[in-house]
Design a protein around this motif. Structure first.
Motif, PDB file in Angstrom:
ATOM      1  N   ASP A 155       0.850  -1.193   0.000  1.00 37.42           N
ATOM      2  CA  ASP A 155       0.000   0.000   0.000  1.00 37.42           C
ATOM      3  C   ASP A 155       0.881   1.238   0.000  1.00 37.42           C
ATOM      4  N   PHE A 158      -0.235   3.950   2.641  1.00 37.83           N
ATOM      5  CA  PHE A 158      -0.670   3.429   3.936  1.00 37.83           C
ATOM      6  C   PHE A 158      -0.432   4.425   5.067  1.00 37.83           C
ATOM      7  N   GLN A 254       4.002   6.803  -5.014  1.00 37.14           N
ATOM      8  CA  GLN A 254       3.042   5.836  -5.556  1.00 37.14           C
ATOM      9  C   GLN A 254       3.412   5.434  -6.983  1.00 37.14           C
TER      10      GLN A 254
END
Length: 404
Positions: A155, A158, A254
């Motif tokens: 993730d 996260f 990301q």
């Protein structure tokens, strides 16, 4: 995966150790998806798993009482020890803020403890709604985030998405302002609220630096991981350090998840290498690199391990000492007084602006340094040196970190 840090071999000689991965397996738990076996997260089983203010309040109260006892029982002896300690900080050459002497403020904050009614102040705070509200709001904020989760490989948002503890601090600080009219009590209550939240984040950073030591030192198969899982773990560690306001950085992480962490890690290594090149002349020969950002040195006949990522303080480019090998409790004693001063400064009748400056100076001597030392603690544990590892845990002074 064993990371190769390029020019390191040319800069110093490493001594071969029979390092053991057992400490890693005893500490860290790999959380995998049952159906696919995909690595989801890594948890540190020696970190606090549920939030409570009690460990911090207990430690702080006992430390302040002990210092008060020393001040009251040794006449002028303890005061003289404090004076020598403050002189050793070297701040008399750094009167950079207004005309106020920060070293004098540090000294007075400690000496002033002798006359502070600690029992009454703590009782007022405990009888208020501050502690209960802090605990309930923090537990609510962290309900989806286990405190002992140090990485989430699957993730990329996260930690960024769960950076909610700052809002808790704001709410409880507002409550403190409404409940306390006495400035010393308000200042001290505010200190407790802010420091607790900081310590929660610091315990994770300490463990993450230890985890990076293992990722850098051992082959991924020894750790029970794949090469890609190691890459993702590095990225999660550095993703957790993205500021709430840095949305562009979060987006970049990301989009570059598989290399984001390694790029950050290698940047740290280059900075450490540069620090050694610039500052290495102060040390005697035969420096030896340990962990990924520390080096074992001898300076003026004293054997120690220094930190290549953190400076001695905000005024100095000198690498911070992590441990004196011939006097292993030296830094623990120094940090204990700095830590007490950071709390005790709230009882002095000084302006908020000067107090904030003094707090900044005091913190620069140890707050960042003790988190980076997680890597060195991992090095000692992997090499079976439990005594030196214990020293690092003690000088971390974080009640939310438990020694194995």
């Amino acid at each position: 995966m064993k990371l190769i840090t390029g020019v390191l071999a040319c800069l110093f000689c490493l001594t071969a150790f029979a390092q053991d991965v057992t400490a890693f397996k005893n500490r860290y738990k790999l959380i995998r998806e049952k159906e696919t076996g995909k690595l989801l997260a890594i948890q540190d089983q020696h970190l606090l798993s549920a939030f409570s203010v009690t460990p911090f309040l207990t430690q702080l109260y006992n430390d302040l009482l002990e210092e008060q006892r020393l001040l009251r029982s040794k006449s002028g002896h303890r005061q003289h020890e404090i004076e020598l300690f403050v002189q050793g900080l070297g701040l008399e050459h750094n009167k950079n803020f207004h005309d106020d002497e920060i070293d004098f403020i540090i000294e007075e904050s400690l000496k002033n403890l002798e006359s502070v009614d600690l029992k009454t102040i703590f009782k007022k705070i405990e009888d208020s709604q501050i502690v209960k509200t802090l605990e309930s709001k923090m537990q609510e904020a962290l309900i989806q985030l286990s405190l002992n989760t140090v990485a989430h490989a699957d993730d990329a948002k996260f930690f960024y998405r769960r950076a909610v503890t700052y809002e808790v601090v704001r709410i409880v600080l507002d409550l403190a302002k409404k409940q306390f009219s006495e400035i010393p009590v308000l200042n001290f209550a505010s200190y407790i609220v802010v420091r607790v939240e900081q310590l929660i984040r610091e315990q994770r950073t300490f463990s993450q630096n230890m985890l990076m030591y293992y990722l850098d030192t051992f082959d991924e198969k020894e750790l029970g991981m794949s090469a890609e899982e190691v890459d993702r773990t590095f990225s999660s560690i550095f993703e957790s350090r993205i500021a709430i306001s840095a949305r562009a950085e979060s987006t970049y992480a990301q989009e570059n998840w598989l290399k984001y962490g390694l790029d950050k890690f290698y940047a740290q290594m280059r900075a450490a290498n540069q620090k050694l090149r610039l500052e290495g002349g102060r040390y005697e020969k035969n420096t030896e690199r340990v962990a990924y950002s520390f080096v074992r040195v001898t300076e003026q006949g004293k054997r120690k391990i220094v930190n290549l990522l953190d400076n001695w303080n905000m005024f100095s480019s000198k690498p911070a000492a992590a441990i004196y090998l011939d006097e292993p409790q030296k830094i623990l004693r120094e940090r204990r007084l700095l830590n007490l001063s950071l709390a005790a400064i709230n009882f002095l009748p000084i302006s908020d602006s000067i107090k904030n400056i003094a707090e900044q100076v005091i913190s620069s001597f140890y707050i960042g340094q003790k988190q980076t030392e997680g890597a060195l603690a991992g090095y000692f544990e992997a090499n079976g040196n439990k005594d030196l590892a214990k020293i690092l845990y003690l000088q971390n002074m974080n009640p939310f970190i438990f020694m194995p």
